[in-house]
Design a protein around this motif. Structure first.
Motif, PDB file in Angstrom:
ATOM      1  N   PHE A 198       0.835  -1.207   0.000  1.00  0.00           N
ATOM      2  CA  PHE A 198       0.000   0.000   0.000  1.00  0.00           C
ATOM      3  C   PHE A 198       0.870   1.258   0.000  1.00  0.00           C
ATOM      4  O   PHE A 198       0.667   2.175  -0.811  1.00  0.00           O
ATOM      5  N   VAL A 199       1.850   1.312   0.899  1.00  0.00           N
ATOM      6  CA  VAL A 199       2.727   2.484   0.976  1.00  0.00           C
ATOM      7  C   VAL A 199       3.542   2.625  -0.302  1.00  0.00           C
ATOM      8  O   VAL A 199       3.712   3.727  -0.830  1.00  0.00           O
ATOM      9  N   PHE A 200       4.024   1.508  -0.817  1.00  0.00           N
ATOM     10  CA  PHE A 200       4.832   1.550  -2.035  1.00  0.00           C
ATOM     11  C   PHE A 200       4.007   2.030  -3.225  1.00  0.00           C
ATOM     12  O   PHE A 200       4.507   2.767  -4.086  1.00  0.00           O
ATOM     13  N   THR A 201       2.743   1.634  -3.269  1.00  0.00           N
ATOM     14  CA  THR A 201       1.884   1.981  -4.405  1.00  0.00           C
ATOM     15  C   THR A 201       1.388   3.417  -4.330  1.00  0.00           C
ATOM     16  O   THR A 201       1.441   4.161  -5.332  1.00  0.00           O
ATOM     17  N   PHE A 202       0.917   3.830  -3.171  1.00  0.00           N
ATOM     18  CA  PHE A 202       0.313   5.158  -3.030  1.00  0.00           C
ATOM     19  C   PHE A 202       1.305   6.215  -2.546  1.00  0.00           C
ATOM     20  O   PHE A 202       0.985   7.402  -2.515  1.00  0.00           O
ATOM     21  N   GLY A 203       2.505   5.790  -2.163  1.00  0.00           N
ATOM     22  CA  GLY A 203       3.543   6.736  -1.791  1.00  0.00           C
ATOM     23  C   GLY A 203       4.359   7.155  -3.006  1.00  0.00           C
ATOM     24  O   GLY A 203       3.964   6.918  -4.154  1.00  0.00           O
ATOM     25  N   PRO A 204       5.524   7.733  -2.776  1.00  0.00           N
ATOM     26  CA  PRO A 204       6.391   8.191  -3.887  1.00  0.00           C
ATOM     27  C   PRO A 204       7.121   7.001  -4.517  1.00  0.00           C
ATOM     28  O   PRO A 204       8.300   6.761  -4.243  1.00  0.00           O
ATOM     29  N   THR A 205       6.440   6.256  -5.373  1.00  0.00           N
ATOM     30  CA  THR A 205       6.929   4.964  -5.860  1.00  0.00           C
ATOM     31  C   THR A 205       8.292   5.065  -6.549  1.00  0.00           C
ATOM     32  O   THR A 205       9.227   4.321  -6.233  1.00  0.00           O
ATOM     33  N   VAL A 206       8.419   5.968  -7.519  1.00  0.00           N
ATOM     34  CA  VAL A 206       9.687   6.090  -8.257  1.00  0.00           C
ATOM     35  C   VAL A 206      10.817   6.506  -7.324  1.00  0.00           C
ATOM     36  O   VAL A 206      11.933   5.970  -7.386  1.00  0.00           O
ATOM     37  N   PHE A 207      10.515   7.451  -6.438  1.00  0.00           N
ATOM     38  CA  PHE A 207      11.516   7.884  -5.457  1.00  0.00           C
ATOM     39  C   PHE A 207      11.966   6.701  -4.599  1.00  0.00           C
ATOM     40  O   PHE A 207      13.165   6.541  -4.317  1.00  0.00           O
TER      41      PHE A 207
ATOM     42  N   THR B 251      11.446   0.988   2.722  1.00  0.00           N
ATOM     43  CA  THR B 251      10.252   1.577   2.122  1.00  0.00           C
ATOM     44  C   THR B 251       9.579   2.565   3.074  1.00  0.00           C
ATOM     45  O   THR B 251       9.305   3.724   2.700  1.00  0.00           O
ATOM     46  N   MET B 252       9.303   2.125   4.288  1.00  0.00           N
ATOM     47  CA  MET B 252       8.597   2.989   5.246  1.00  0.00           C
ATOM     48  C   MET B 252       9.466   4.184   5.633  1.00  0.00           C
ATOM     49  O   MET B 252       8.981   5.324   5.730  1.00  0.00           O
ATOM     50  N   GLY B 253      10.759   3.920   5.860  1.00  0.00           N
ATOM     51  CA  GLY B 253      11.656   4.988   6.281  1.00  0.00           C
ATOM     52  C   GLY B 253      11.855   6.049   5.210  1.00  0.00           C
ATOM     53  O   GLY B 253      11.756   7.247   5.473  1.00  0.00           O
ATOM     54  N   TRP B 254      12.121   5.605   3.957  1.00  0.00           N
ATOM     55  CA  TRP B 254      12.339   6.583   2.885  1.00  0.00           C
ATOM     56  C   TRP B 254      11.042   7.317   2.519  1.00  0.00           C
ATOM     57  O   TRP B 254      11.075   8.500   2.155  1.00  0.00           O
ATOM     58  N   ALA B 255       9.901   6.635   2.647  1.00  0.00           N
ATOM     59  CA  ALA B 255       8.628   7.312   2.376  1.00  0.00           C
ATOM     60  C   ALA B 255       8.386   8.427   3.396  1.00  0.00           C
ATOM     61  O   ALA B 255       7.935   9.528   3.048  1.00  0.00           O
ATOM     62  N   ALA B 256       8.696   8.164   4.668  1.00  0.00           N
ATOM     63  CA  ALA B 256       8.554   9.199   5.694  1.00  0.00           C
ATOM     64  C   ALA B 256       9.558  10.325   5.473  1.00  0.00           C
ATOM     65  O   ALA B 256       9.229  11.515   5.632  1.00  0.00           O
ATOM     66  N   LEU B 257      10.791   9.970   5.100  1.00  0.00           N
ATOM     67  CA  LEU B 257      11.801  10.993   4.833  1.00  0.00           C
ATOM     68  C   LEU B 257      11.432  11.842   3.618  1.00  0.00           C
ATOM     69  O   LEU B 257      11.744  13.034   3.569  1.00  0.00           O
ATOM     70  N   HIS B 258      10.776  11.241   2.638  1.00  0.00           N
ATOM     71  CA  HIS B 258      10.326  11.995   1.471  1.00  0.00           C
ATOM     72  C   HIS B 258       9.388  13.115   1.891  1.00  0.00           C
ATOM     73  O   HIS B 258       9.465  14.240   1.377  1.00  0.00           O
ATOM     74  N   ARG B 259       8.506  12.827   2.834  1.00  0.00           N
ATOM     75  CA  ARG B 259       7.606  13.865   3.347  1.00  0.00           C
ATOM     76  C   ARG B 259       8.396  14.969   4.032  1.00  0.00           C
ATOM     77  O   ARG B 259       8.091  16.163   3.873  1.00  0.00           O
ATOM     78  N   GLU B 260       9.419  14.596   4.795  1.00  0.00           N
ATOM     79  CA  GLU B 260      10.212  15.595   5.510  1.00  0.00           C
ATOM     80  C   GLU B 260      11.027  16.456   4.549  1.00  0.00           C
ATOM     81  O   GLU B 260      11.184  17.663   4.762  1.00  0.00           O
ATOM     82  N   ILE B 261      11.559  15.847   3.493  1.00  0.00           N
ATOM     83  CA  ILE B 261      12.447  16.566   2.580  1.00  0.00           C
ATOM     84  C   ILE B 261      11.665  17.379   1.548  1.00  0.00           C
ATOM     85  O   ILE B 261      11.983  18.532   1.274  1.00  0.00           O
ATOM     86  N   PHE B 262      10.607  16.762   1.005  1.00  0.00           N
ATOM     87  CA  PHE B 262       9.900  17.391  -0.120  1.00  0.00           C
ATOM     88  C   PHE B 262       8.452  17.773   0.191  1.00  0.00           C
ATOM     89  O   PHE B 262       7.811  18.431  -0.619  1.00  0.00           O
TER      90      PHE B 262
END
Length: 523
Positions: free
Chosen positions: A283-292, A376-387
């Motif tokens: 779910f996170v991989f699909t609806f999160g920043p997949t390419v990132f 996956t979970m860590g980089w998705a959360a960091l994506h929110r913090e960075i971008f």
């Protein structure tokens, strides 16, 4: 393979029919009740005492934890790749009791538990905003190191610790016919007479107390996580009464699971854990920043490979040990404190596995799962913090995952899924822990009586409730970590015992094969 009678001082006790190893069981219960009473009576004094002790241990033995954990990883790799890898944890013709899938799900669920839910986002965020070792915070470099250190602390190091104990007990139980208790893992080196005596009693007592404390701490952390989730979803406000109710409900569920045994409740729940985790991950991989995420995971793999050797031996000798005491040293001590529980459980479910499959399988497969999950979970959360919106660094640990999921589509659905996953991991840790403690406290019975299993579920719940009321969770957590220091020394002895067992069993098996085929005997 030689067989021996059960461990000493085992007796039938009380009308409930619990078979107890009296010299171990009664001191364990007395120590636990004494600790709980002291924590309730003087929680601040107990917390201060244990925190001061932990500070001293980290200062004087932090380097030791770093060194031996790296050593346990090297030991596990050597064992798995050695000529002894063909030996089985059991007779040469034995077959595994569980499928590979159920075996992996049970060892992963018992070995990691609920921490993967909230630490997978909260720990990378913490390192990103408070970068260690002189790094600039809130940078891409800090983000890469945050995922790297999280992978290291939750991956191979933890499972290498479990491998040492699991191999020692697996050989003792499944090849030499010894009871499934910690003491018998030391027999090849110390001899039967010593492990049957008071030294063996102390080893088993330490293992059981550490397991109960670790489980009660995990219960407390899980309760806070569930409480936070219910409050976030608007179901109920955070309160002591709610936390106590959660403990009771979870303990009842764990009791039902542990009474159904390994082949039903515990196995089914472990399989469910992995299935639910896979759904949330997809779910996170699909609806999160997949390419990132794809780009970040590929780049992070190279970063990890390039830096893992150095970071495995890294100490903060030039900067003080405050940061490491909160993170790496803390986790190594924590996994060692959990070692008796998980190692015993792994030995119990691994009959028929080869040494190579056990050592490399337990080391590699869960580590891959950790890499995928935390990456996956860590980089998705960091994506929110960075971008993105940011703000996760201002939240408490147990709040981060729910705030992170709120940014994704179907936020309520994913939050409920996270809550269910926390609960199933929670129950699995509680029931497998009660099963192991029941085994250890009955002198090594692989299928302890139902009444004994139920007793330990109830006692775990009582300890958690008492500490929730007294606010003594911090003292208990620190106590379990302090207990990891003496047990780490037991583990070092176990490594030598495992090597001696491997050599002896390999020579005996090879000699038997030579005799059967008519070849000359080995000298």
């Amino acid at each position: 393979m030689s067989h021996s009678p059960a461990s000493p001082a085992v007796s039938d006790a009380n009308a409930g029919g619990m078979r107890l190893a009296g010299r171990v069981f009664y001191p364990v219960v007395a120590l636990i009740l004494l600790f709980v009473a002291a924590t309730i009576y003087a929680p601040e004094a107990m917390s201060a005492t244990f925190n001061a002790t932990m500070t001293q241990i980290v200062h004087y033995f932090g380097w030791y934890y770093i060194f031996i954990t790296a050593g346990f990883i090297g030991f596990s790799i050597w064992v798995g790749c050695s000529r002894y890898g063909t030996l089985r944890l059991g007779p040469a013709d034995s077959i595994p009791d569980f499928s590979r899938f159920s075996w992996y799900t049970m060892l992963f669920s018992a070995g990691i538990g609920i921490g993967v839910i909230f630490y997978s986002t909260a720990e990378p965020i913490a390192h990103f905003h408070a970068a260690p070792r002189g790094m600039a915070s809130d940078t891409i470099a800090a983000a890469r190191y945050a995922i790297h250190i999280t992978w290291m602390e939750w991956g191979a190091g933890a499972f290498a610790i479990y491998i040492v104990i699991g191999l020692a007990l697996g050989f003792a139980t499944h090849r030499r016919g010894r009871p499934l208790t910690i003491r018998w893992g030391l027999e090849p080196l110390l001899g039967e007479r010593i492990v049957r005596g008071w030294i063996g009693d102390i080893v088993d007592i330490t293992a059981i107390v550490g397991t109960v404390f670790g489980l009660a701490t995990s219960l407390g952390l899980g309760v806070m996580q569930i409480n936070t989730g219910l409050a976030y979803l608007g179901v109920a406000d955070s309160s002591l009464a709610l936390r106590l109710a959660i403990i009771v409900v979870i303990s009842l569920a764990a009791g039902v699971s542990v009474l159904t045994g390994l082949t039903r409740g515990i196995k089914w729940l472990s399989n469910l854990n992995i299935a639910l985790a896979a759904v949330l991950l997809i779910f996170v991989f699909t609806f999160g920043p997949t390419v990132f995420l794809l780009e970040a995971l590929v780049a992070q793999t190279g970063y990890y490979a390039a830096h893992i050797l150095q970071s495995s031996f890294e100490t903060d000798f030039a900067r003080g040990d405050v940061w490491q005491s909160y993170w790496t040293t803390f986790f190594w001590a924590w996994w060692i404190a959990w070692g008796p529980f998980v190692g015993t459980f792994l030995a119990r479910i691994s009959r028929g596995r080869t040494v190579r499959e056990f050592a490399l399988g337990v080391l590699i497969i869960p580590s891959i799962g950790i890499f995928l999950w935390f990456g996956t979970m860590g980089w998705a959360a960091l994506h929110r913090e960075i971008f993105g919106a940011g703000g996760l660094g201002d939240l408490q640990t147990q709040q981060v995952v729910f705030a992170f999921l709120s940014d994704l589509p179907l936020a309520t659905v994913s939050s409920v899924l996270a809550m269910v996953l926390i609960t199933t991991f929670f129950i699995t840790s509680a029931d497998s822990g009660a099963y192991v403690v029941a085994t250890l406290s009955t002198g090594g019975l692989e299928n302890p009586p139902l009444s004994t299993r139920a007793f330990w579920v109830v006692l775990q719940a009582a300890v958690s409730i008492a500490l929730a009321v007294a606010g003594g969770l911090s003292a208990l957590q620190t106590a379990s970590l302090v207990g990891g220091l003496p047990f780490s020394m037991v583990m070092i002895v176990m490594c030598f015992a495992v090597v001696k067992s491997l050599r002896g069993e390999y020579a005996a098996e090879h000699q038997a094969a030579m005799t059967v085929t008519g070849s000359p005997r080995l000298s």
